[in-house]
Motif scaffolding. Structure first.
Motif, PDB file in Angstrom:
ATOM      1  N   ASP A 182     -63.714 -45.517  57.026  1.00 54.59           N
ATOM      2  CA  ASP A 182     -64.210 -46.565  56.121  1.00 54.59           C
ATOM      3  C   ASP A 182     -65.500 -47.205  56.632  1.00 54.59           C
ATOM      4  OD1 ASP A 182     -62.198 -46.111  54.380  1.00 54.59           O
ATOM      5  OD2 ASP A 182     -60.865 -47.649  55.218  1.00 54.59           O
ATOM      6  N   ASN A 183     -65.548 -47.418  57.928  1.00 55.57           N
ATOM      7  CA  ASN A 183     -66.708 -48.117  58.482  1.00 55.57           C
ATOM      8  C   ASN A 183     -67.741 -47.134  59.036  1.00 55.57           C
ATOM      9  OD1 ASN A 183     -65.070 -47.231  60.519  1.00 55.57           O
ATOM     10  ND2 ASN A 183     -65.438 -48.991  61.854  1.00 55.57           N
ATOM     11  N   TRP A 184     -67.855 -45.968  58.417  1.00 58.13           N
ATOM     12  CA  TRP A 184     -68.741 -44.912  58.941  1.00 58.13           C
ATOM     13  C   TRP A 184     -70.173 -45.393  59.109  1.00 58.13           C
ATOM     14  CZ3 TRP A 184     -73.012 -43.185  56.327  1.00 58.13           C
ATOM     15  CH2 TRP A 184     -73.108 -43.519  54.970  1.00 58.13           C
ATOM     16  N   LYS A 185     -70.601 -46.205  58.146  1.00 64.61           N
ATOM     17  CA  LYS A 185     -71.999 -46.633  58.168  1.00 64.61           C
ATOM     18  C   LYS A 185     -72.268 -47.540  59.376  1.00 64.61           C
ATOM     19  CE  LYS A 185     -75.409 -48.792  55.271  1.00 64.61           C
ATOM     20  NZ  LYS A 185     -75.722 -49.397  53.973  1.00 64.61           N
ATOM     21  N   GLU A 186     -71.338 -48.467  59.598  1.00 64.67           N
ATOM     22  CA  GLU A 186     -71.480 -49.345  60.775  1.00 64.67           C
ATOM     23  C   GLU A 186     -71.490 -48.519  62.053  1.00 64.67           C
ATOM     24  OE1 GLU A 186     -68.293 -52.316  60.756  1.00 64.67           O
ATOM     25  OE2 GLU A 186     -68.576 -52.317  58.576  1.00 64.67           O
ATOM     26  N   ILE A 187     -70.598 -47.541  62.119  1.00 63.74           N
ATOM     27  CA  ILE A 187     -70.512 -46.717  63.336  1.00 63.74           C
ATOM     28  C   ILE A 187     -71.850 -46.042  63.605  1.00 63.74           C
ATOM     29  CG2 ILE A 187     -69.419 -44.692  64.388  1.00 63.74           C
ATOM     30  CD1 ILE A 187     -66.888 -45.345  62.799  1.00 63.74           C
ATOM     31  N   ILE A 188     -72.425 -45.475  62.562  1.00 61.64           N
ATOM     32  CA  ILE A 188     -73.682 -44.749  62.758  1.00 61.64           C
ATOM     33  C   ILE A 188     -74.822 -45.698  63.111  1.00 61.64           C
ATOM     34  CG2 ILE A 188     -75.466 -43.413  61.538  1.00 61.64           C
ATOM     35  CD1 ILE A 188     -73.366 -41.674  60.483  1.00 61.64           C
ATOM     36  N   LEU A 189     -74.911 -46.811  62.406  1.00 61.07           N
ATOM     37  CA  LEU A 189     -76.012 -47.736  62.702  1.00 61.07           C
ATOM     38  C   LEU A 189     -75.864 -48.329  64.097  1.00 61.07           C
ATOM     39  CD1 LEU A 189     -76.537 -49.501  59.254  1.00 61.07           C
ATOM     40  CD2 LEU A 189     -77.911 -47.700  60.306  1.00 61.07           C
TER      41      LEU A 189
END
Lengths: 549, 332
Positions: A67-74
């Motif tokens: 779910d938090n893929w975007k946070e993980i990548i950033l």
């Protein structure tokens, strides 16, 4: 391959260097068959403790991201900007002069504008601008800033697995911007959310577990070496010694694992064995560190370190003095530019000295690992080998500089010196395609899979085309290289673009030419093919032998 | 589209400077406050960027080698393309910074019938880039005659060299023509080559237009009826550097336009790709020696990782190894 492959004429005829769309900001990618790689199976991610193991395919609509893929990548990007000045700088200083644009083999072979190194980097840079720069936050698309979306992530996957980290663009860039750095870090970021490909994660898991990338267990490894020893005896009449895990040997020898189970690598292995016997080298193979190649390089800096650790650990356990490394490309990028930093200092080893010539390998005195081209060229220079060049007269070689030894080491003249000592004929390909300007095989950095075949043929076009030139003009019939991935992937490439040219290793040529004390009269080369001038009667029997093999 | 956007930005800037000085009479703002602010922004921004970069670690020595490594004494080592020592690196960087070595390598790939790939030399980008950068530097140095009394020693030499052909009065400088021609080429190149047009951003055109505007306004000021009074200009410049600024009345609108564009360039510089000026010196593929196996490089953020140790490995494969008669550390 049941399905009809695009013909060389169709492929070349369809290449157009003029971009079809107006802007690159739209991330939509069509996953066309033959241009992408299968996803990594969950069990291998689990084995390596990697995040988000699951069954998925790049052509699925839903990639089953956390779910938090975007946070993980950033967050991953934020950390890496601090950790890698290369990344930080390469994000900031590109002026888009376009010098790199037509230097990438994938662009030359596909015409896809996002394969221009500058745009490959912009795919990541656009996200960096949006989230890490003031101008990007305010001005958005006008300064090339883009929101990180699932589509952007899919675009990353497509194009960062269409880069072989060959660094050719970095030679031409006025600031030395190295797309390999950007691709490596983009892949690391994708790995954080479980986006990765099978042909990197599976070999990495195999290397981690058994020591080599096909997952061959220690006894299988020993069998392979034993088999090669027998084969060499059949060819030369000499039974060589090939010790494995021998404590107290002077030198640990590490080669890419393909050398002992794949063809044409295998003939290079025969060459090593013959050479080491002839000079009476006190060395050992290791079943634990039986892979010099490092698929971690294609995955993440951490995985590279995890896999590479075995080499020093094994050298220490066996109590050798120093390490000798075989013919391999990216293995040598790791050994030359990373190993000492990752897993050194190797203060338990000695500064490498050739036991045969007494030459000190000053340039390897800290890492304590010597490239076999450095080692063998020194032997030849000091007249320690008896070579009969005419045994290679049926071969007319050219030399393909592998990306990593040329642009990541500067190992350029040593292999040529050995080739010239072993072969009467030798023709270079055009100068814009060799040495530091060499073209990749098109299948490096984990992209050498069957499902990616069309892209490999595209990426390999510049190399194959230069080979075709010397094949047509000079009658070159073998492309020599010092890289295991090259040896695995160039044969189908050449068969596609320039049939009639074989692929071989330099130590295969050496093994052919090497006059061994007490050898039987050689009528064939290490492949079992008749030597030039050998009578037809013998030719027949040799053919039978090679079939038996 | 991107080019039009950039052009629009330039026109807005032009209008701001004209309206600001001619209509609103904000001469002090445009002659003193904005230049000071721009210089401050430039210095702070530049230093900030360099510090930010410097704070980013260099974990690995990732030199791109463009020539033969130093190995055997009997193989000729390419000390500038694959430098082995600090002096070699300095030489390599000097070639890169002063003569754009890497750009000089540029080729153009063409796909002919066959298929046959050919790579022709392509030196125009290198030539235009070199002409532009060197002209810009010389022009900048020439301007020091405004900032010091007497003018620094190098100025008169540069001026006479630059005005070697003695065409026109005041004498036309070679660099004035060269910089405009080079910038025009770089712009046309971006528009003309479909690949370049595709990768060019608004900010790429903006940088070109901005520097072109500075050059053109400068030339107009020197050579046309829009001339600025040189004594006034020097008075303002000397005032600015001595922190006793005053704006002479009769200095003229063209000067304000020129100065405003320069101010925008200085202020914009640290936030843009123009920072490649500082960045080139820090590029890890160029500024490190290719002596990796000789001198150890330390990764400042190195951390321990999970490995598969020999003991674990032998434990897993002991039985098959034993059966194959391979040496073992432990029999059980």
């Amino acid at each position: 391959m049941a399905e009809k492959m695009i013909t060389p004429e169709e492929l070349a005829g369809g290449i157009d260097y003029k971009p079809k769309k107006k802007t690159w900001l739209d991330p939509t990618v069509e996953f066309k068959k033959g241009t992408w790689n299968y996803a990594a199976p969950p069990q291998n991610l689990e084995y390596l403790d990697l995040p988000n193991p699951r069954k998925w395919s790049p052509i699925d609509e839903d990639w089953k991201l956390p779910d938090n893929w975007k946070e993980i990548i950033l967050e991953g990007l934020r950390v890496r900007i601090k950790r890698f000045r290369s990344l930080q700088l390469f994000m900031d200083i590109c002026v888009r002069c376009g010098a790199c644009a037509d230097k990438c083999h994938f662009f030359i072979g596909s015409g896809d504008p996002k394969n221009m190194p500058v745009l490959r980097a912009e795919l990541l840079r656009s996200v960096y601008r949006k989230d890490f720069t003031t101008a990007g936050k305010i001005m958005g698309k006008m300064v090339g800033a883009r929101e990180l979306t699932v589509d952007v992530l899919k675009e990353w996957f497509y194009y960062f697995y269409q880069c072989t980290e060959c660094r050719r663009c970095s030679v031409f860039c006025p600031y030395g911007i190295d797309t390999a750095e950007i691709t490596m870090i983009a892949r690391e970021l994708m790995n954080l959310v479980g986006i990765n490909i099978e042909w990197i994660c599976t070999p990495a898991a195999n290397c981690f577990r058994t020591g080599n990338h096909l997952g061959i267990q220690p006894h299988g490894f020993a069998d392979s070496i034993e088999f090669a020893v027998d084969e060499l005896e059949e060819l030369t009449g000499i039974k060589v010694d090939a010790p494995i895990n021998k404590k107290g040997a002077e030198i640990l020898f590490v080669a890419p694992s393909a050398d002992y189970f794949a063809s044409p690598h295998y003939y290079t292995l025969l060459g090593y064995l013959a050479l080491f016997h002839e000079i009476g080298l006190d060395y050992t193979w290791s079943a634990y560190a039986s892979e010099g190649g490092n698929f971690g390089l294609f995955h993440s800096h951490e995985m590279m370190k995890r896999l590479n650790a075995k080499i020093y650990a094994e050298a220490k356990r066996l109590g050798v003095k120093w390490i000798l490394g075989g013919e391999c490309g990216h293995m040598w990028r790791v050994i030359h530019q990373y190993m000492d930093t990752l897993n050194g200092p190797a203060d338990f080893l000695e500064e490498p000295v050739s036991p045969i010539t007494g030459t000190k390998f000053e340039n390897a005195k800290n890492t304590k690992m010597v490239h076999i081209m450095e080692f063998t060229s020194d032997l030849i220079r000091n007249n320690k080998l008896k070579l009969d060049k005419s045994r290679n007269d049926h071969w007319h070689p050219t030399f393909h500089d592998s990306c990593n030894p040329s642009r990541g080491m500067g190992l350029i003249e040593e292999p040529r010196y050995v080739i010239r000592a072993c072969c009467n004929q030798f023709t270079e390909m055009p100068e814009n395609t060799i040495k530091e300007q060499t073209f990749c095989c098109g299948s490096g950095a984990g992209l050498g899979t069957d499902e990616n075949m069309e892209m490999r043929f595209r990426g390999g076009l510049p190399r194959a085309n230069a080979t075709k030139f010397v094949h047509d003009c000079d009658g070159v019939n073998i492309l020599l290289c010092i890289c295991a991935i090259d040896k695995a992937t160039l044969p189908p490439l050449l068969e596609y673009w320039v049939p009639g040219v074989e692929v071989g290793g330099i130590h295969e040529m050496l093994g052919n030419a090497l006059i061994m004390k007490g050898e039987k009269e050689r009528t064939t080369d290490l492949r079992g093919e008749p030597l030039a001038g050998v009578e037809s009667e013998e030719e027949k029997t040799e053919e039978e032998v090679s079939e038996d093999a | 589209m991107s080019a039009l956007f950039a052009l629009l930005m330039i026109i807005i800037l032009l209008l701001i400077s004209i309206i600001g000085t001619e209509v609103l009479g904000l001469n002090y703002v445009f002659g003193v406050i904005i230049p000071y602010a721009a210089i401050a922004l430039f210095l702070v921004g530049f230093v900030y960027r360099i510090i930010r970069w410097a704070n980013s670690a260099v974990p690995f020595k990732i030199t791109t080698t463009c020539g033969q490594q130093k190995s055997h004494p009997w193989i000729k080592h390419s000390s500038l393309e694959a430098p082995h020592s600090t002096w070699g690196v300095i030489g390599r960087m000097a070639l890169e910074v002063l003569f754009f070595r890497s750009l000089f390598r540029n080729t153009k790939a063409d796909l002919k019938e066959g298929p046959r790939l050919v790579y022709g030399p392509s030196k125009w980008l290198w030539a235009a880039g070199l002409v532009f950068h060197w002209s810009f530097l010389i022009i900048l140095l020439r301007h020091f005659r405004f900032f010091a009394e007497p003018a620094p020693f190098f100025v008169s030499g540069l001026q006479s060299l630059d005005g070697f052909f003695q065409i026109g009065l005041p004498i036309f400088y070679i660099t004035s023509v060269a910089i405009v021609a080079a910038l025009a080429f770089l712009f046309v190149r971006r528009l003309n080559d479909p690949k370049l047009r595709y990768i060019s951003l608004g900010s790429d055109y903006f940088a070109l237009f901005l520097i072109l505007s500075i050059a053109i306004s400068g030339i107009l000021m020197r050579h046309t009826g829009l001339r600025a009074d040189i004594v006034d200009v020097k008075q303002l410049a000397m005032g600015l550097v001595s922190f006793h600024p005053n704006v002479p009345e009769s200095i003229g609108v063209m000067f304000f336009i020129h100065l405003f564009f320069v101010s925008v360039l200085f202020g914009y510089f640290p936030f843009s790709k123009l920072m490649h000026m500082g960045g080139i010196f820090m590029s890890p593929t160029r500024n490190m020696a290719n002596n990796n196996r000789e001198k150890r490089h330390v990764n400042p953020w190195d951390y321990p990782v999970k490995t598969h140790t020999y003991e674990e490995w032998e434990d897993e494969f002991r039985d098959v190894m034993k059966a194959a008669g391979m040496p073992l550390e432990k029999e059980k």
